[in-house]
Design an enzyme around this catalytic site. Structure first.
Site, PDB file in Angstrom:
ATOM      1  N   GLU A  36       0.809  -1.214   0.000  1.00  0.00           N
ATOM      2  CA  GLU A  36       0.000   0.000   0.000  1.00  0.00           C
ATOM      3  C   GLU A  36       0.845   1.268   0.000  1.00  0.00           C
ATOM      4  O   GLU A  36       0.427   2.290  -0.548  1.00  0.00           O
ATOM      5  CB  GLU A  36      -0.915   0.009   1.230  1.00  0.00           C
TER       6      GLU A  36
ATOM      7  N   THR B  30      -7.340   8.428  -0.600  1.00  0.00           N
ATOM      8  CA  THR B  30      -6.910   7.235   0.118  1.00  0.00           C
ATOM      9  C   THR B  30      -5.941   7.689   1.201  1.00  0.00           C
ATOM     10  O   THR B  30      -5.029   8.471   0.919  1.00  0.00           O
ATOM     11  CB  THR B  30      -6.213   6.243  -0.834  1.00  0.00           C
TER      12      THR B  30
ATOM     13  N   ASP C 177      -8.124   5.959  -8.441  1.00  0.00           N
ATOM     14  CA  ASP C 177      -8.762   4.652  -8.582  1.00  0.00           C
ATOM     15  C   ASP C 177     -10.277   4.739  -8.442  1.00  0.00           C
ATOM     16  O   ASP C 177     -10.949   3.723  -8.303  1.00  0.00           O
ATOM     17  CB  ASP C 177      -8.202   3.665  -7.552  1.00  0.00           C
TER      18      ASP C 177
END
Length: 261
Positions: A45, A68, A63
């Site tokens: 990640e 995020t 995405d």
């Protein structure tokens, strides 16, 4: 990372179901094994083993899930970031992120930054210095992802590697929403005829089937087409027989090499 309409965190039975001839599942809740799991996820990640340095991480990785952020990739478009900020408000009213709750409610389910820009990223990074916010991130990581994954894996009778494989799948795909979630991955593996140890199956064969199903699912989304976090990490450990994540662990993700000695 995760997909729209996030996992509804259902509390699963924590007892491992072990049938005769089935190895007792190691518990990924063991502090050393859990730390390894966090490092493995962070390598994929955040391209770093230092998962504790990621509380302040935040960006839009294009995405379709908005921002995020944090140690597990909470997303503004999938509901888990909203739940996290609500918890932070409950634990510390008046904090720097509370004012963004109306915007997070509006953008949930979308990639939009409406009402978050231009200061949300900076405020997130500032809040990440607060031990209360760090604790909230760890709480939600465990409640929504780690605990349900490990409990389901222990029900299936798999050891630490299998527990991690389930956890990593829920981190990326969520659960309880549709054809590309964790439960669908597990069902796809079952549809091949493979069975987990708790149902009398062979653990190695079951995990290969699960990872095959995971790779298929990842390839359905352009943002997840690179399957190295499975192919050259989890699958490598499985082929090496490291069902309890025995060290040393060596793997590659996105072409980068990592090791836990």
């Amino acid at each position: 990372m995760k997909t729209f309409t996030r996992l509804a965190a259902t509390v699963l039975c924590a007892a491992a179901l072990v049938t005769p001839g089935t190895a007792q599942a190691a518990d990924l809740n063991d502090p050393q094994l859990k730390d390894i799991a966090m490092q493995l996820v962070s390598s994929a990640e955040n391209s770093s083993l230092d998962w504790r340095a990621q509380f302040g991480y935040i960006q839009d990785i294009d995405d379709g899930r908005g921002y995020t952020a944090g140690i597990i990739g909470f997303c503004s478009g999938t509901g888990d970031m909203l739940d996290l900020v609500r918890l932070y408000r409950d634990w510390k009213p008046g904090n720097a992120l509370e004012k963004y709750l109306p915007a997070l409610e509006r953008v949930n389910g979308t990639p939009s930054h409406d009402g978050l820009d231009p200061n949300f990223q900076g405020d997130w990074q500032s809040a990440a210095q607060d031990g209360t916010f760090q604790g909230a991130q760890e709480h939600e990581r465990d409640r929504v992802y780690f605990d349900p994954a490990v409990n389901r894996a222990k029900q299936d009778g798999v050891q630490a590697l299998g527990q991690f494989a389930y956890y990593d799948a829920i981190v990326m795909h969520g659960d309880g929403w549709g054809d590309l979630d964790f439960s669908s991955i597990r069902q796809r593996a079952l549809n091949t005829g493979a069975r987990p140890p708790a149902q009398g199956g062979d653990e190695v064969q079951w995990l290969h089937a699960f990872l095959d199903a995971r790779v298929w699912t990842m390839k359905q989304e352009p943002a997840h087409e690179d399957t190295s976090r499975v192919d050259t990490a989890q699958r490598r450990f499985l082929n090496e027989g490291k069902l309890n994540l025995e060290r040393p662990l060596q793997w590659h993700v996105y072409g980068d090499a990592y090791e836990i000695g």
